[in-house]
Scaffold this motif. Structure first.
Motif, PDB file in Angstrom:
ATOM      1  N   GLY A  27      42.067  -0.798  28.842  1.00 52.51           N
ATOM      2  CA  GLY A  27      40.733  -0.558  28.296  1.00 52.51           C
ATOM      3  C   GLY A  27      40.465   0.920  28.098  1.00 52.51           C
ATOM      4  N   VAL A  28      40.887   1.727  29.060  1.00 51.04           N
ATOM      5  CA  VAL A  28      40.706   3.178  28.943  1.00 51.04           C
ATOM      6  C   VAL A  28      41.549   3.717  27.791  1.00 51.04           C
ATOM      7  CG1 VAL A  28      41.092   5.393  30.105  1.00 51.04           C
ATOM      8  CG2 VAL A  28      40.040   3.493  31.338  1.00 51.04           C
ATOM      9  N   ALA A  29      42.783   3.227  27.674  1.00 52.20           N
ATOM     10  CA  ALA A  29      43.648   3.663  26.575  1.00 52.20           C
ATOM     11  C   ALA A  29      43.024   3.308  25.226  1.00 52.20           C
ATOM     12  CB  ALA A  29      45.035   3.034  26.708  1.00 52.20           C
ATOM     13  N   ALA A  30      42.451   2.111  25.112  1.00 47.26           N
ATOM     14  CA  ALA A  30      41.800   1.701  23.866  1.00 47.26           C
ATOM     15  C   ALA A  30      40.594   2.589  23.577  1.00 47.26           C
ATOM     16  CB  ALA A  30      41.367   0.231  23.948  1.00 47.26           C
ATOM     17  N   ALA A  31      39.836   2.901  24.605  1.00 45.29           N
ATOM     18  CA  ALA A  31      38.667   3.771  24.415  1.00 45.29           C
ATOM     19  C   ALA A  31      39.094   5.164  23.968  1.00 45.29           C
ATOM     20  CB  ALA A  31      37.860   3.849  25.704  1.00 45.29           C
ATOM     21  N   LEU A  32      40.141   5.703  24.580  1.00 49.31           N
ATOM     22  CA  LEU A  32      40.641   7.023  24.186  1.00 49.31           C
ATOM     23  C   LEU A  32      41.128   7.025  22.742  1.00 49.31           C
ATOM     24  CD1 LEU A  32      42.574   8.147  27.383  1.00 49.31           C
ATOM     25  CD2 LEU A  32      40.477   9.136  26.462  1.00 49.31           C
ATOM     26  N   GLU A  33      41.793   5.958  22.360  1.00 50.93           N
ATOM     27  CA  GLU A  33      42.262   5.870  20.976  1.00 50.93           C
ATOM     28  C   GLU A  33      41.079   5.841  20.011  1.00 50.93           C
ATOM     29  OE1 GLU A  33      45.033   3.257  18.001  1.00 50.93           O
ATOM     30  OE2 GLU A  33      45.040   2.803  20.131  1.00 50.93           O
ATOM     31  N   ILE A  35      38.161   7.151  20.508  1.00 47.76           N
ATOM     32  CA  ILE A  35      37.595   8.508  20.484  1.00 47.76           C
ATOM     33  C   ILE A  35      38.430   9.411  19.590  1.00 47.76           C
ATOM     34  CG2 ILE A  35      37.231  10.575  21.896  1.00 47.76           C
ATOM     35  CD1 ILE A  35      36.452   8.597  24.189  1.00 47.76           C
ATOM     36  N   LEU A  36      39.749   9.321  19.707  1.00 42.24           N
ATOM     37  CA  LEU A  36      40.620  10.152  18.867  1.00 42.24           C
ATOM     38  C   LEU A  36      40.408   9.852  17.384  1.00 42.24           C
ATOM     39  CD1 LEU A  36      43.939  10.113  20.899  1.00 42.24           C
ATOM     40  CD2 LEU A  36      42.469  12.076  20.461  1.00 42.24           C
ATOM     41  N   ARG A  37      40.228   8.568  17.068  1.00 41.15           N
ATOM     42  CA  ARG A  37      39.977   8.209  15.664  1.00 41.15           C
ATOM     43  C   ARG A  37      38.649   8.787  15.184  1.00 41.15           C
ATOM     44  NH1 ARG A  37      43.449   4.455  13.545  1.00 41.15           N
ATOM     45  NH2 ARG A  37      44.676   3.293  15.044  1.00 41.15           N
ATOM     46  N   ALA A  49      48.140   7.090  16.248  1.00 41.52           N
ATOM     47  CA  ALA A  49      48.087   6.492  17.585  1.00 41.52           C
ATOM     48  C   ALA A  49      49.468   6.458  18.219  1.00 41.52           C
ATOM     49  CB  ALA A  49      47.513   5.086  17.497  1.00 41.52           C
ATOM     50  N   ALA A  50      50.494   6.241  17.413  1.00 39.09           N
ATOM     51  CA  ALA A  50      51.857   6.166  17.948  1.00 39.09           C
ATOM     52  C   ALA A  50      52.281   7.476  18.605  1.00 39.09           C
ATOM     53  CB  ALA A  50      52.835   5.799  16.842  1.00 39.09           C
ATOM     54  N   GLU A  51      51.740   8.589  18.127  1.00 40.87           N
ATOM     55  CA  GLU A  51      52.059   9.881  18.744  1.00 40.87           C
ATOM     56  C   GLU A  51      51.364  10.039  20.083  1.00 40.87           C
ATOM     57  OE1 GLU A  51      51.549  13.536  16.573  1.00 40.87           O
ATOM     58  OE2 GLU A  51      52.409  12.632  14.778  1.00 40.87           O
ATOM     59  N   VAL A  52      50.120   9.615  20.156  1.00 36.91           N
ATOM     60  CA  VAL A  52      49.332   9.807  21.370  1.00 36.91           C
ATOM     61  C   VAL A  52      49.661   8.752  22.414  1.00 36.91           C
ATOM     62  CG1 VAL A  52      46.989   9.946  22.285  1.00 36.91           C
ATOM     63  CG2 VAL A  52      47.488  10.827  20.013  1.00 36.91           C
ATOM     64  N   LEU A  53      49.762   7.519  21.979  1.00 40.45           N
ATOM     65  CA  LEU A  53      50.014   6.401  22.889  1.00 40.45           C
ATOM     66  C   LEU A  53      51.184   5.586  22.330  1.00 40.45           C
ATOM     67  CD1 LEU A  53      46.258   5.462  23.179  1.00 40.45           C
ATOM     68  CD2 LEU A  53      47.593   6.638  24.926  1.00 40.45           C
ATOM     69  N   PRO A  54      52.417   6.010  22.586  1.00 41.77           N
ATOM     70  CA  PRO A  54      53.567   5.394  21.936  1.00 41.77           C
ATOM     71  C   PRO A  54      53.762   3.909  22.225  1.00 41.77           C
ATOM     72  CG  PRO A  54      54.273   6.897  23.664  1.00 41.77           C
ATOM     73  CD  PRO A  54      52.797   7.065  23.506  1.00 41.77           C
ATOM     74  N   ASP A  55      53.280   3.424  23.348  1.00 47.33           N
ATOM     75  CA  ASP A  55      53.456   2.012  23.693  1.00 47.33           C
ATOM     76  C   ASP A  55      52.274   1.150  23.270  1.00 47.33           C
ATOM     77  OD1 ASP A  55      55.905   2.607  24.849  1.00 47.33           O
ATOM     78  OD2 ASP A  55      55.014   2.997  26.800  1.00 47.33           O
ATOM     79  N   SER A 115      40.538   0.540  14.790  1.00 47.14           N
ATOM     80  CA  SER A 115      41.247   0.596  16.078  1.00 47.14           C
ATOM     81  C   SER A 115      42.277  -0.524  16.210  1.00 47.14           C
ATOM     82  CB  SER A 115      40.260   0.493  17.233  1.00 47.14           C
ATOM     83  OG  SER A 115      39.343   1.543  17.200  1.00 47.14           O
ATOM     84  N   PHE A 116      42.081  -1.610  15.455  1.00 45.86           N
ATOM     85  CA  PHE A 116      42.979  -2.765  15.545  1.00 45.86           C
ATOM     86  C   PHE A 116      44.054  -2.744  14.467  1.00 45.86           C
ATOM     87  CE2 PHE A 116      38.774  -4.109  17.095  1.00 45.86           C
ATOM     88  CZ  PHE A 116      39.110  -4.325  18.423  1.00 45.86           C
ATOM     89  N   LEU A 117      44.039  -1.742  13.605  1.00 46.12           N
ATOM     90  CA  LEU A 117      45.011  -1.662  12.519  1.00 46.12           C
ATOM     91  C   LEU A 117      45.974  -0.516  12.777  1.00 46.12           C
ATOM     92  CD1 LEU A 117      42.563  -2.128   9.518  1.00 46.12           C
ATOM     93  CD2 LEU A 117      43.976  -3.873  10.616  1.00 46.12           C
TER      94      LEU A 117
END
Length: 118
Positions: A27-33, A35-37, A49-55, A115-117
């Motif tokens: 959930g925190v990772a999704a929220a951070l993503e 925010i980055l967007r 997103a792949a650069e920030v959160l590769p998994d 966020s889902f794409l």
């Protein structure tokens, strides 16, 4: 004082470390993503997103967003008028999340549909 401690050597980047309970990590990772967007949309710069959160996958974002809002798969499925198995398959990345479904998810979870794409 040593030169190393006076001047940051970061080449324009910042490293953030967040410690959260394991069950809240997605959930925190999704929220951070998200925010980055949003920051990217405001500043005109985007960070893939792949650069920030590769998994990170669309399914993990969905699961994290749903858990963050303390919703069950059944509750989200009811809100979208789809079956619970569809939610489960999207969260496991078995069923792809298309643009229209992403928009519906974004509305139901009160977050940007992008966020889902990936």
């Amino acid at each position: 004082m040593l030169e190393l401690t006076k001047t940051p050597h970061t080449d324009g980047t910042v490293c953030l470390t967040v410690t959260v309970p394991k069950e809240q990590a997605e959930g925190v990772a999704a929220a951070l993503e998200g925010i980055l967007r949003l920051v990217g949309e405001v500043s005109g710069k985007t960070v893939p997103a792949a650069e920030v959160l590769p998994d990170m996958t669309p399914g993990k974002v969905l699961r994290g967003a749903r858990n963050l809002r303390e919703m069950t798969q059944a509750q989200l499925a009811d809100a979208l008028a789809i079956s619970k198995s569809n939610i489960s398959e999207m969260e496991r990345d078995v069923r792809p999340i298309g643009k229209e479904m992403a928009k519906r998810l974004g509305k139901a979870l009160a977050m940007p549909y992008k966020s889902f794409l990936f």
